[in-house]
Design a protein around this motif. Structure first.
Motif, PDB file in Angstrom:
ATOM      1  N   GLY A  99      -3.221  -0.390  16.933  1.00  0.00           N
ATOM      2  CA  GLY A  99      -3.593   0.003  18.435  1.00  0.00           C
ATOM      3  C   GLY A  99      -4.430   1.160  17.827  1.00  0.00           C
ATOM      4  N   ASN A 100      -4.204   2.347  18.466  1.00  0.00           N
ATOM      5  CA  ASN A 100      -5.035   3.250  18.071  1.00  0.00           C
ATOM      6  C   ASN A 100      -4.256   4.441  17.055  1.00  0.00           C
ATOM      7  N   GLU A 101      -3.334   3.875  16.718  1.00  0.00           N
ATOM      8  CA  GLU A 101      -2.420   4.813  15.709  1.00  0.00           C
ATOM      9  C   GLU A 101      -2.852   4.820  14.169  1.00  0.00           C
ATOM     10  N   ILE A 102      -3.169   5.695  13.442  1.00  0.00           N
ATOM     11  CA  ILE A 102      -3.544   5.809  12.165  1.00  0.00           C
ATOM     12  C   ILE A 102      -2.053   5.855  11.560  1.00  0.00           C
ATOM     13  N   GLN A 103      -1.654   4.850  10.512  1.00  0.00           N
ATOM     14  CA  GLN A 103      -0.187   4.920   9.806  1.00  0.00           C
ATOM     15  C   GLN A 103      -0.494   5.113   8.528  1.00  0.00           C
ATOM     16  N   ILE A 104       0.354   5.602   7.686  1.00  0.00           N
ATOM     17  CA  ILE A 104       0.337   5.701   6.208  1.00  0.00           C
ATOM     18  C   ILE A 104       1.452   5.021   5.884  1.00  0.00           C
ATOM     19  N   GLY A 105       1.207   4.237   4.704  1.00  0.00           N
ATOM     20  CA  GLY A 105       2.267   3.359   4.142  1.00  0.00           C
ATOM     21  C   GLY A 105       2.561   3.798   2.724  1.00  0.00           C
ATOM     22  N   PRO A 106       3.297   2.801   1.858  1.00  0.00           N
ATOM     23  CA  PRO A 106       3.531   3.214   0.498  1.00  0.00           C
ATOM     24  C   PRO A 106       2.392   3.653  -0.329  1.00  0.00           C
ATOM     25  N   ARG A 107       2.718   4.087  -1.530  1.00  0.00           N
ATOM     26  CA  ARG A 107       1.832   4.651  -2.608  1.00  0.00           C
ATOM     27  C   ARG A 107       1.277   3.239  -3.047  1.00  0.00           C
ATOM     28  N   LYS A 108      -0.348   3.265  -3.215  1.00  0.00           N
ATOM     29  CA  LYS A 108      -0.887   1.903  -3.615  1.00  0.00           C
ATOM     30  C   LYS A 108      -0.469   2.053  -5.091  1.00  0.00           C
ATOM     31  N   LYS A 109      -0.384   0.902  -5.816  1.00  0.00           N
ATOM     32  CA  LYS A 109      -0.294   0.622  -7.215  1.00  0.00           C
ATOM     33  C   LYS A 109      -1.442   0.589  -7.688  1.00  0.00           C
ATOM     34  N   LYS A 110      -1.727   0.832  -8.818  1.00  0.00           N
ATOM     35  CA  LYS A 110      -3.125   0.857  -9.675  1.00  0.00           C
ATOM     36  C   LYS A 110      -3.647  -0.707  -9.696  1.00  0.00           C
ATOM     37  N   ALA A 111      -4.871  -0.917  -9.427  1.00  0.00           N
ATOM     38  CA  ALA A 111      -5.712  -2.075  -9.776  1.00  0.00           C
ATOM     39  C   ALA A 111      -5.305  -2.418 -11.359  1.00  0.00           C
TER      40      ALA A 111
END
Ligand code: FES
Length: 107
Positions: free
Chosen positions: A95-107
């Motif tokens: 929607g109009n919400e910015i959400q932060i999730g888990p730490r990304k794994k390195k590529a």
């Protein structure tokens, strides 16, 4: 952090701006670069400087303490004295919400 957390609405973080939030005792800096949202840990891997205080040049944040640079898109160091990449977190917009999730794994 396993779930996504709403940190702001899209109208609260305009292009070129950043904000800092605390999630699970970590300070995270969120950047809006041309409508894309990126989240990195707000701590320089050189000596703990607060990255969100620095100048944003394109997609690179410049640590205001000793000038290291990191690409906020993937956290990699682009200029010393830092040698270690900074952690990056998943982002999404619902929607109009910015959400932060888990730490990304390195590529
Ligand atoms: S603390 Fe960031 S460059 Fe030294």
């Amino acid at each position: 952090m396993t779930d996504f957390v709403t940190v702001a609405t899209t109208d609260e973080l305009a292009t070129g701006e950043r904000l800092v939030v605390e999630i699970n005792r970590k300070w995270i800096a969120i950047f809006n670069i041309d409508g894309q949202y990126y989240a990195i840990e707000d701590m320089c891997t050189h000596d703990g400087g607060e990255l969100a205080d620095g100048e944003l040049i394109g997609c690179e944040i410049v640590c205001s303490r000793h000038g290291a640079r990191f690409d906020v898109r993937d956290g990699h160091v682009t200029r010393p004295p830092a040698l270690i990449d900074v952690p990056v977190y998943e982002t999404r917009v619902v929607g109009n919400e910015i959400q932060i999730g888990p730490r990304k794994k390195k590529a």
